[in-house]
Scaffold this motif. Structure first.
Motif, short mmCIF file in Angstrom:
data_model
loop_
_atom_site.label_atom_id
_atom_site.label_comp_id
_atom_site.label_asym_id
_atom_site.label_seq_id
_atom_site.Cartn_x
_atom_site.Cartn_y
_atom_site.Cartn_z
N ASN A 63 0.83 -1.09 -0.08
CA ASN A 63 -0.10 0.02 0.09
C ASN A 63 0.93 1.16 -0.02
N GLY A 64 2.39 1.20 0.42
CA GLY A 64 3.01 2.34 0.18
C GLY A 64 3.53 2.75 1.74
N TYR A 65 4.31 3.80 1.72
CA TYR A 65 4.85 4.45 2.90
C TYR A 65 4.76 5.94 2.80
N SER A 66 4.39 6.48 1.79
CA SER A 66 4.13 7.79 1.61
C SER A 66 3.11 8.34 0.96
N GLY A 67 3.03 9.48 0.69
CA GLY A 67 1.64 10.07 -0.24
C GLY A 67 2.04 9.73 -1.76
N SER B 152 3.37 1.77 -10.07
CA SER B 152 2.99 0.52 -9.70
C SER B 152 1.78 0.47 -8.78
N PHE B 153 1.33 1.72 -8.28
CA PHE B 153 0.32 2.06 -7.22
C PHE B 153 -0.90 1.81 -8.05
N ALA C 29 -3.55 -1.08 -7.57
CA ALA C 29 -4.95 -0.80 -7.23
C ALA C 29 -5.89 -1.37 -8.22
N ASP C 30 -5.54 -1.43 -9.44
CA ASP C 30 -6.60 -1.90 -10.28
C ASP C 30 -6.66 -3.47 -10.33
N ARG C 31 -5.63 -4.11 -10.22
CA ARG C 31 -5.47 -5.94 -10.02
C ARG C 31 -6.19 -6.12 -8.81
N LEU D 60 4.51 -10.70 -6.04
CA LEU D 60 5.06 -9.30 -5.07
C LEU D 60 5.75 -9.88 -3.78
N GLY D 61 5.67 -11.32 -3.57
CA GLY D 61 6.25 -12.03 -2.47
C GLY D 61 5.48 -11.74 -1.12
#
Length: 119
Positions: free
Chosen positions: A46-50, A55-56, A60-62, A78-79
Motif C-alpha cells: 500500500n506504500g509508505y508515503s503519499g 506500480s500503485f 490498485a486496479d488488480r 510481489l512476495g
C-alpha cells in the motif's frame, strides 16, 4: 495501533498488503495502513508515503476484486506473505470468498481486522 500489527514475523522476507486496497481516488485511506505498519516495520504494498508510483495504479486496479485469481497471482508475484483485511470495509460476499480461499490461512483477528497468511 491495534496489537494485531505486531503479530507479523519480524524477518526480512515478510511482506504485507492491506485490504481493501483503495484506488487513486481514495488513496488517503492508505494513511492508517502506513501508520499501522510502524508496529512491525514490514514493507507494505500500500506504500509508505503519499507518493504514488506507476506500480500503485497497477496494484490498485488488480486488487479491486480480491481474492480473485488475478489478485492472488499479483500478491504471489510481489512476495506477499501476510494480508490484513479490514472486515467492515469489504462486502459480506467478499469476506465469505476470503474465508473460503485455500491460499489464505486466518491467523488472528482483532476487532474488525483479520490477519491472514498467504500460502
Amino acid at each position: 495501533i491495534p496489537p494485531i500489527y505486531s503479530r507479523v514475523p519480524s524477518d526480512a522476507a515478510t511482506r504485507v498488503v492491506e485490504i481493501p486496497f483503495f484506488g487513486p481516488g481514495n488513496s488517503q485511506f492508505h494513511a492508517s495502513y502506513m501508520l499501522n505498519s510502524t508496529a512491525n516495520w514490514r514493507a507494505i504494498v500500500n506504500g509508505y508515503s503519499g507518493f504514488q508510483p506507476p506500480s500503485f495504479y497497477r496494484h490498485a486496479d488488480r486488487l479491486q476484486d480480491f481474492p480473485n485469481e488475478e489478485s492472488l497471482t499479483l500478491l504471489h508475484q510481489l512476495g506477499i506473505t501476510h494480508v490484513f483485511v479490514h472486515t467492515t470495509q469489504v462486502s459480506k460476499e467478499t469476506l465469505a470468498k476470503i474465508n473460503q480461499e485455500r491460499q489464505l490461512q486466518l491467523l488472528e483477528t482483532f476487532g474488525s481486522i483479520a490477519l491472514y497468511r498467504l500460502e
